[in-house]
Design a protein around this motif. Sequence first.
Motif, mmCIF file in Angstrom:
data_model
loop_
_atom_site.group_PDB
_atom_site.id
_atom_site.type_symbol
_atom_site.label_atom_id
_atom_site.label_comp_id
_atom_site.label_asym_id
_atom_site.label_seq_id
_atom_site.Cartn_x
_atom_site.Cartn_y
_atom_site.Cartn_z
ATOM 1 N N GLU A 1 0.831 -1.208 0.000
ATOM 2 C CA GLU A 1 0.000 0.000 0.000
ATOM 3 C C GLU A 1 0.864 1.257 0.000
ATOM 4 O OE1 GLU A 1 -2.647 -0.202 3.257
ATOM 5 O OE2 GLU A 1 -3.784 -1.931 2.499
ATOM 6 N N GLU A 2 1.961 1.248 0.739
ATOM 7 C CA GLU A 2 2.840 2.415 0.770
ATOM 8 C C GLU A 2 3.457 2.667 -0.607
ATOM 9 O OE1 GLU A 2 7.048 3.798 2.862
ATOM 10 O OE2 GLU A 2 5.996 2.010 3.583
ATOM 11 N N MET A 3 3.995 1.628 -1.222
ATOM 12 C CA MET A 3 4.600 1.799 -2.550
ATOM 13 C C MET A 3 3.558 2.145 -3.611
ATOM 14 S SD MET A 3 7.720 1.602 -1.999
ATOM 15 C CE MET A 3 8.923 1.029 -0.810
ATOM 16 N N TYR A 4 2.350 1.616 -3.431
ATOM 17 C CA TYR A 4 1.274 1.942 -4.384
ATOM 18 C C TYR A 4 0.919 3.428 -4.313
ATOM 19 C CZ TYR A 4 -3.362 2.080 -6.541
ATOM 20 O OH TYR A 4 -4.438 2.396 -7.330
ATOM 21 N N ALA A 5 0.848 3.981 -3.088
ATOM 22 C CA ALA A 5 0.549 5.407 -2.942
ATOM 23 C C ALA A 5 1.635 6.261 -3.598
ATOM 24 C CB ALA A 5 0.392 5.771 -1.466
ATOM 25 N N LYS A 6 2.916 5.887 -3.404
ATOM 26 C CA LYS A 6 4.007 6.633 -4.053
ATOM 27 C C LYS A 6 3.927 6.524 -5.570
ATOM 28 C CE LYS A 6 7.344 6.239 -0.258
ATOM 29 N NZ LYS A 6 8.695 5.742 0.142
ATOM 30 N N ALA A 7 3.593 5.341 -6.065
ATOM 31 C CA ALA A 7 3.495 5.155 -7.511
ATOM 32 C C ALA A 7 2.368 6.002 -8.096
ATOM 33 C CB ALA A 7 3.287 3.677 -7.838
ATOM 34 N N VAL A 8 1.248 6.093 -7.343
ATOM 35 C CA VAL A 8 0.131 6.921 -7.819
ATOM 36 C C VAL A 8 0.556 8.383 -7.908
ATOM 37 C CG1 VAL A 8 -2.168 7.787 -7.231
ATOM 38 C CG2 VAL A 8 -1.677 5.350 -7.033
ATOM 39 N N GLU A 9 1.262 8.895 -6.894
ATOM 40 C CA GLU A 9 1.738 10.283 -6.930
ATOM 41 C C GLU A 9 2.684 10.501 -8.104
ATOM 42 O OE1 GLU A 9 3.454 11.194 -3.214
ATOM 43 O OE2 GLU A 9 1.572 11.060 -2.066
ATOM 44 N N GLU A 10 3.624 9.576 -8.275
ATOM 45 C CA GLU A 10 4.558 9.709 -9.394
ATOM 46 C C GLU A 10 3.816 9.648 -10.733
ATOM 47 O OE1 GLU A 10 7.595 6.834 -9.056
ATOM 48 O OE2 GLU A 10 8.393 7.604 -7.143
ATOM 49 N N MET A 11 2.783 8.818 -10.795
ATOM 50 C CA MET A 11 2.025 8.706 -12.038
ATOM 51 C C MET A 11 1.288 10.009 -12.358
ATOM 52 S SD MET A 11 1.645 6.554 -14.413
ATOM 53 C CE MET A 11 0.636 6.239 -15.853
ATOM 54 N N GLU A 12 0.717 10.651 -11.349
ATOM 55 C CA GLU A 12 0.053 11.935 -11.564
ATOM 56 C C GLU A 12 1.041 12.970 -12.096
ATOM 57 O OE1 GLU A 12 -3.072 12.768 -11.388
ATOM 58 O OE2 GLU A 12 -3.764 10.783 -10.776
#
Length: 515
Positions: A280-291
């Motif tokens: 979940e932590e890495m997924y949240a970072k990936a979402v921010e980077e994707m935005e």
Amino acid sequence: MVVPTGVFVLILLATLVIAGLAGYLVRKVVAESRIGSAEALARQLIEEGRKEGEARKREALLEAKEEVHRLRTDFERESRERRQELQQLERRLLQREEALERRARQLDEREELMRARERDLDRAEELVEELRLRQMTELERTAGMSRDEARELLMSQVREEMRHDLAVMIRQMEEEARAEADRRAREIIANAVQRLAAEYVPELTVSVVELPGDEMKGRIIGREGRNIRHFEALTGVDLIIDDTPEAVVISCFDPIRREIARMTLEKLIADGRIHPAKIEEMYAKAVEEMEERIRQEGERACYEVGVHNLHPELVKLLGRLAFRTSYGQNILQHSIEVAHLCALMAYELGADVNVARRAGLLHDIGKALDHEMEGTHLTIGMEILQKYHESEEVIHAMSCHHGDFEAKTIEAVIVTAADALSAARPGARRETLEAYIRRLRQLEEIASSFPGVAKAYAIQAGREVRIMVHPDQVDDAEAYLLARQIAKRIERELQYPGQIKVTLIRETRVTEYAR
């Protein structure tokens, strides 16, 4: 002797009286003399004035007589001139009356002549009608057909001739229009294509993530599969772990989800600790980077094309197109190429370059949200552009690129042409084998359904249909009409990228043997 004072006074008084009387008499004499002289002078002046007045009176009388004589002479001259003018007018009026009388007589004679001619024409028409009836009766008796049958035969012949002439005329006009249009279009498109050559790499629905070792697969799966289940539930993708050495496959039709999952998995592999909380932590970072990446992709596209002052939300939606494909073609790269082509062709045609470029970049903006909103990408795109206050010219040009709306501006036509040109480029798009075979079969069936067609073949990967016709059933003029009818039916019934060429072949072969 002494004179007494009283006497002296008396004498003095007497002297004064005498002196006064003497002075009075002298003054009287002088005054009378002067009065006489004045009277004489007055009489003289009066006489002179009388003589001068009489002279002036005589002069005035002479001048008055002369003026009267002059006025009388002028009046007589003017009277003579007026009488002459009146005489001339009278003569002109008499001449006009005579001319009018002559014209009236001529008109009466002409009217009488016209009546006579009308009577002659009426008699001639009666004779002609009588002769026509006789001839019709004789023709019906000779030909053995009634009037209606003969009319129907004549009309059928005229229709056949007109049909042939129409086909010939259409052929000539099409050849002329096609030659000029092809020349101009080839020049514009060739110039645009030469100046813009983009490369495409077909994108699939899977991503492969390399692993440092096969033991990482077990850590990704986790105890009793809890890691992989949590990963798939959180990211919305399918994680395929098979016998492929040091590789894991991520499968998903949504490219954004697939890319976020790939970034999340790579971060987990780099960290080494894989459990639900870390996922979940890495997924949240990936979402921010994707935005952030989506925003950067949108800004890159705007900078590359040269479109400025675009709403930030539209920039983000453009960035989402970088992860969408259509028949394997990246939609953002396709939009960039369409924008470049629109600008080049608009410059060549003298249209508004900024409107064409902007509409070309935004023409597929609806595909960024078509999986989240109801409606086609055209209607969604129109709503988005209206929401963010794009100009009516840009919205109209964008809405017409699939032919759903009638193009009313040259920029709309340019966007449609650029979209078709970018999509029809060889290698730009791909389609499934089943759809490809079905399209080829439909092409051949449509062409074979027309009368006079002997054989039909779909060639050039469905870009051309070649048709053989029976030469005894279809002549050269009708071949043009048949080709047009087949092309129109293909446009109505099939959906295809680019364009399809219809080639109709009519061949007459004569074989003879010498024995």
